[in-house]
Design an enzyme around this catalytic site. Structure first.
Site, PDB file in Angstrom:
ATOM      1  N   CYS A   7       0.856  -1.186   0.000  1.00 36.04           N
ATOM      2  CA  CYS A   7       0.000   0.000   0.000  1.00 36.04           C
ATOM      3  C   CYS A   7       0.895   1.240   0.000  1.00 36.04           C
ATOM      4  CB  CYS A   7      -0.903   0.003   1.233  1.00 36.04           C
ATOM      5  SG  CYS A   7      -1.856   1.532   1.429  1.00 36.04           S
ATOM      6  N   CYS A  13      -0.715   6.024   7.141  1.00 36.75           N
ATOM      7  CA  CYS A  13      -2.177   6.053   7.234  1.00 36.75           C
ATOM      8  C   CYS A  13      -2.626   5.423   8.541  1.00 36.75           C
ATOM      9  CB  CYS A  13      -2.795   5.306   6.053  1.00 36.75           C
ATOM     10  SG  CYS A  13      -4.586   5.127   6.172  1.00 36.75           S
ATOM     11  N   CYS A  94      -6.794   2.364  -1.497  1.00 34.10           N
ATOM     12  CA  CYS A  94      -7.005   1.641  -0.240  1.00 34.10           C
ATOM     13  C   CYS A  94      -7.319   0.200  -0.598  1.00 34.10           C
ATOM     14  CB  CYS A  94      -8.148   2.254   0.570  1.00 34.10           C
ATOM     15  SG  CYS A  94      -8.497   1.344   2.106  1.00 34.10           S
ATOM     16  N   GLU A 280     -35.061   0.305  17.509  1.00 32.74           N
ATOM     17  CA  GLU A 280     -34.009   1.131  16.912  1.00 32.74           C
ATOM     18  C   GLU A 280     -34.411   2.598  17.002  1.00 32.74           C
ATOM     19  OE1 GLU A 280     -30.965   2.757  15.541  1.00 32.74           O
ATOM     20  OE2 GLU A 280     -30.847   0.556  15.505  1.00 32.74           O
ATOM     21  N   CYS A 355     -18.790  -4.693  18.624  1.00 31.12           N
ATOM     22  CA  CYS A 355     -17.601  -4.283  17.878  1.00 31.12           C
ATOM     23  C   CYS A 355     -16.582  -3.634  18.809  1.00 31.12           C
ATOM     24  CB  CYS A 355     -17.976  -3.333  16.747  1.00 31.12           C
ATOM     25  SG  CYS A 355     -18.771  -1.810  17.307  1.00 31.12           S
TER      26      CYS A 355
END
Length: 401
Positions: A7, A13, A94, A280, A355
């Site tokens: 990359c 990055c 990317c 939600e 997450c």
């Protein structure tokens, strides 16, 4: 094994935390961090080996790029620098995303260069015009939803002619663009930040098709600009497959899906349970969920409420406990009142999808104090070369306090 060393932004990055590693080594580091974190709660052998991301490159279906500008006027559109946190990296490629996403970024940057009056947005002072460029990729069509977010502050508002010029530049390309949105971010003291969204071109939603590997159960999902969806379609299927295995449904269960987003998990699990109730707070996501329920003929077994999770829990605190609660909250975790509700009603099973294992760890500790026990844990990688991972935990109630 693939690496990120080819990359051009390698080493500068901030998008990849393990760019120097091959993919298998980065997975080992994630596993080590997860084992260290959960050591106070579970024995090491309870944590299953991490499920790798396949493919590890070019699999992301959503990416957000930020506009940056130095005091000297140097512009960049891309990611935050890993070495200078307040500086942006002008991304030219990317390896995590669809190649044509970079063409959208390039065209947007060229449009910006034609308009020196447009300054990059600076959040601490709520100054500047251009905030972010977000690209979502549909599947299997491989088409794009493009969202330009700008400041809604009158002093920095971008005029419609300028926005229309940007739209026409995108449409004059050969890119397979399904939707173009203009979003204005309204931020001011004393009010909650909100977004005013305008569809400039195309359909209001982009499609994602999801299939479970075990039995081929599939569904199509319509996603609007602010609808949550897992960032890797293949990993989303593995997350839902794992949740299904953890629940081990018999077909008679009522499933409460908190923080349900566009209804993905509930709709995919609905063939295996009696009914699903989703909750939600984001209107865009609920609109998508309603579309998805109808499109997949799930009106008789799935319903979604537009409501804050804690308000829903308070309103239903005296109702019968659902057989299973699915929790898939934002990175900050559940609200404290939601956690108290879960402990109060005492559902037999909880599947906690996160997450952010750090907040998940703390909230699992609270659930354990309230009578639950961790029975299974399955980490799944869907953020290759970063420290992030998805972690799925099955908790079962063992003690009535």
């Amino acid at each position: 094994m693939s690496t990120m060393q080819n990359c051009p932004h390698f080493g500068v990055c901030g998008g990849c935390s393990f760019p120097q590693s091959n993919y298998s080594d980065s997975l080992k580091k994630k596993e080590e961090l997860l084992h260290q974190l959960f050591a106070p709660l579970v024995p090491s052998d309870m944590i299953a080996p991490i499920i790798p991301c396949s493919p590890s490159l070019r699999g992301r279906n959503k990416m957000e790029f930020s506009f940056f500008q130095t005091y000297e006027g140097e512009k960049s559109l891309g990611f935050i620098s890993s070495t200078k946190p307040k500086k942006g990296i002008p991304v030219t490629t990317c390896l995590l995303i669809h190649e044509q996403t970079m063409d959208i970024l390039k065209l947007t940057r060229e449009w910006w260069d034609k308009h020196p009056e447009l300054m990059a947005y600076f959040p601490p002072k709520n100054k500047g015009s251009l905030c972010t460029l977000t690209v979502r990729t549909g599947s299997p069509q491989q088409n794009f939803m493009v969202i330009l977010t700008t400041s809604g502050t009158p002093e920095y508002r971008v005029n419609e002619a300028c926005i229309d010029e940007w739209k026409e530049i995108l449409l004059s390309s050969s890119l397979n663009i399904a939707s173009i949105y203009w979003e204005e971010k309204v931020a001011a003291r004393g009010i909650s930040t909100y977004y005013e969204t305008k569809l400039l071109y195309g359909a209001p939603s982009i499609q994602q098709k999801l299939s479970l590997p075990s039995d081929g159960n599939s569904a199509s999902f319509s996603l609007r600009p602010r609808s949550f969806f897992q960032p890797q379609i293949t990993q989303a299927a593995k997350i839902i497959e794992t949740a299904k295995e953890f629940i081990n449904p018999e077909g008679s269960e009522t499933l409460l899906d908190l923080y349900c987003g566009a209804g993905t998990i509930g709709i995919m699990l609905s063939p295996y349970v009696k009914n699903v109730i989703g909750v939600e707070i984001i209107p865009d996501a609920v609109a998508s969920a309603q579309e998805n329920i109808k499109a997949n003929n799930k009106e008789d077994c799935v319903e979604v409420y537009l409501e804050d999770a804690k308000a829903f829990c308070k309103r239903n605190e005296n109702c019968k406990a659902p057989d299973v609660i699915i929790i898939d909250p934002p990175r900050c975790g559940m609200q404290s009142k939601v956690l108290k509700y879960i402990l109060r009603i005492g559902s037999p099973k909880i599947v906690y999808i996160s997450c952010n294992p750090k907040t998940q760890f703390q909230e699992c500790a609270d659930l354990i104090s309230g009578g639950y026990r961790i029975k299974k844990m399955q980490p799944i990688d869907q953020f290759p070369y970063s420290t992030h991972l998805e972690n799925i935990i099955l908790l079962e109630r063992e003690i009535d306090l």
